[in-house]
Write a protein that holds these residues in place. Structure first.
Motif: not given
Ligand SMILES: C[S@@+](CC[C@H](N)C(=O)[O-])C[C@H]1O[C@@H](n2cnc3c(N)ncnc32)[C@H](O)[C@@H]1O
Length: 496
Positions: A161, A182, A211
């Protein structure tokens, strides 16, 4: 988005030329405007950046989100304005240029980066809702995870993510290779752009998918993740940067349950998360049920919010303020009510926030697990203390061990004035987690005597002699205490 491959490198050259670094920006703004910007207020910053230098232009454009005359933008970003507009970072109108993405210098300990993300919403209190594919920039949560993440050199690491790729940038500093995943394509675009902007594109691979899906059969030495962990009824529009679309805290549970299969022996998974505190079950018992046999686990609950405070926090984060007009107030009340009643129906008493650290132990003697509530101030970055925890819980402490009191441990005593002995004695660490532990006479004497010379058995025998107690009984009772003192970091093995 169609981006010339050399655009990030040319942007970097312009940012370097303008001295658009964290320190120079802070100096240009001065402490007052810098602090105000930290509260999303731009007026003091606008007053400080009227000189027209390239640095001031970039601060006005990207951090203060004000338009700048096109000739100033051209001077600060020579030959780049048109291309940055095509790439979606800038927008041009007659004679003026505005930022459409945030570009900012970011410094953390030894690391210095430039980070492109979506614009910070809600500057100067203007209510501003973000789109479902909004890409978060540097946030308190991303900084917390960066400070939690162990920084030993590793082969392969995973940023699950990735968002704008901030964790991947950090990880690239001590990993041979970083995979960043992501589901948001805009996020992956920004991660690739940021990797190139910071000259590490060869080490960061951005992959689309949910994920662990894009890394199905792969293992990593380090996984760092700040997943979309907001616990909501999922009735409204899903904001992908914070909402997983899964019920309750399932997203965190799934990561905790799945991560071990993706770790090498000795590998770590570090998760920043929210979790449900259920009405009918202690939080640590519930989270403990997610932990598997093959990882040691150190879970630290840093904060607890009651359901109402939680709903308010995240409604505000999404730009829902009852600030303008009756419709907004009704909408706010409706959202608040829906969310709060859903939490009530789910039996949610509160929401915990904290760190989940898993370390694959690769041994046959079962996991070591500690789940603690520790809302107190800790030394940042906390990563080193997390690594020390793993060593402490695995240390083999017996009567023949030589132990040393950690240098930063102080003793605090309390009691009635004039009393011969203190009523309580507390050992308190000044560094790391800054743990405190109330000790009795024997534990206090043992800790004080541990200088690596005599063995624990010899020290306990000497203490039983002084106290006129049975040495066998003292050894039986206090060898476990010595182990706990090592596991909690008050004592370390002399030859470690
Ligand atoms: C809270 S942000 C964190 C961003 C960054 N890693 C940080 O530490 O600031 C969560 C991230 O998870 C991604 N995300 C949401 N659903 C997801 C999924 N099913 N699989 C992978 N990533 C996902 C979102 O697009 C977002 O970029």
């Amino acid at each position: 988005m169609n981006t010339p491959t050399d655009l990030p490198a040319r942007l970097r050259a312009a940012l370097e030329q303008a001295d658009f670094t964290y320190d120079s920006v802070a100096e240009t703004l001065g402490p007052l405007a810098h602090a105000a910007l930290g509260r999303n207020e731009t007026t003091p910053g606008l007053r400080r950046t009227t000189g027209g230098s390239a640095l001031e232009t970039l601060v006005r454009l990207f951090l203060l989100q004000t338009t700048v005359p096109v000739e100033r933008a051209e001077a600060a970003l020579p030959g780049l304005v048109d291309e940055l507009a095509v790439a979606g970072l800038l927008e041009q109108s007659v004679g003026e240029v505005a930022a459409r993405m945030d570009v900012r210098p970011y410094a953390a300990d030894e690391d210095h980066f430039w980070v492109v993300s979506d614009l910070t919403p809600g500057l100067d209190g203007v209510p501003q809702r973000v789109g479902s594919d909004y890409v978060l920039g540097i946030s308190p949560a991303s900084s917390s995870l960066a400070q939690l993440t162990l920084r030993e050199s590793v082969g392969r690491s995973l940023d699950l993510g990735t968002g704008c790729g901030v964790q991947a940038l950090h990880l690239a500093g001590h990993s041979g290779r970083v995979v960043a995943t992501d589901v948001n394509r805009r996020a992956l675009w920004m991660t690739r752009f940021n990797a190139a902007l910071n000259g590490i594109a060869d080490r960061v691979e951005a992959r689309e998918g949910s994920f662990f899906e894009p890394v199905a059969d792969e293992r990593f030495d380090l996984i760092a993740t700040n997943p979309p962990f907001v616990i909501s009824p999922a009735t409204g529009e899903r904001l992908v940067y914070r909402d997983s679309g899964l019920p309750g805290d399932r997203v965190v549970e799934d990561i905790v349950r799945t991560a071990p299969a993706h770790l090498t022996d000795g590998g770590w998974c570090q998760i920043l998360a929210n979790w449900v505190i259920a009405e009918d079950r202690p939080w640590d018992e519930r989270l403990g049920g997610w932990l598997g046999e093959d990882c040691d686990a150190f879970v630290v609950q840093r904060e607890v919010l009651d359901p109402a405070a939680y709903v308010e926090l995240w409604l505000k984060d999404a730009g829902h303020h009852p600030s303008t007009g009756a419709r907004d107030v009704d909408d706010y009340h409706a959202r608040y009510d829906t969310w709060l009643s859903w939490l009530e129906e789910q039996g949610v008493e509160g929401v915990g926030f904290g760190w989940i650290n898993l370390r694959k132990h690769g041994r046959t003697d079962g996991p070591r697990q500690e789940l603690i509530e520790w809302p107190y101030d800790v030394e940042q970055p906390i990563a080193q203390a997390i690594g020390a925890w793993a060593d402490g819980v695995r240390a083999e402490v017996g009567p023949a061990s030589r132990l040393v009191l950690r240098e930063d441990v102080l003793q605090e005593t309390q009691g009635a004035p004039g009393a011969e002995d203190p009523a309580t004695v507390v050992l308190r660490q000044q560094r790391g987690l800054r743990r405190a532990r109330q000790v009795d006479t024997v534990e206090g004497a043992l800790a004080g005597a541990c200088d690596g010379e005599l063995t624990v058995g010899q020290l306990l025998d000497a203490i039983s002699d002084v106290l006129d107690r049975d040495p066998a009984e003292i050894r039986a009772t206090y060898l476990p205490s010595a182990r706990e003192l090592v596991a909690e970091g008050f004592l370390t093995l002399a030859d470690a």
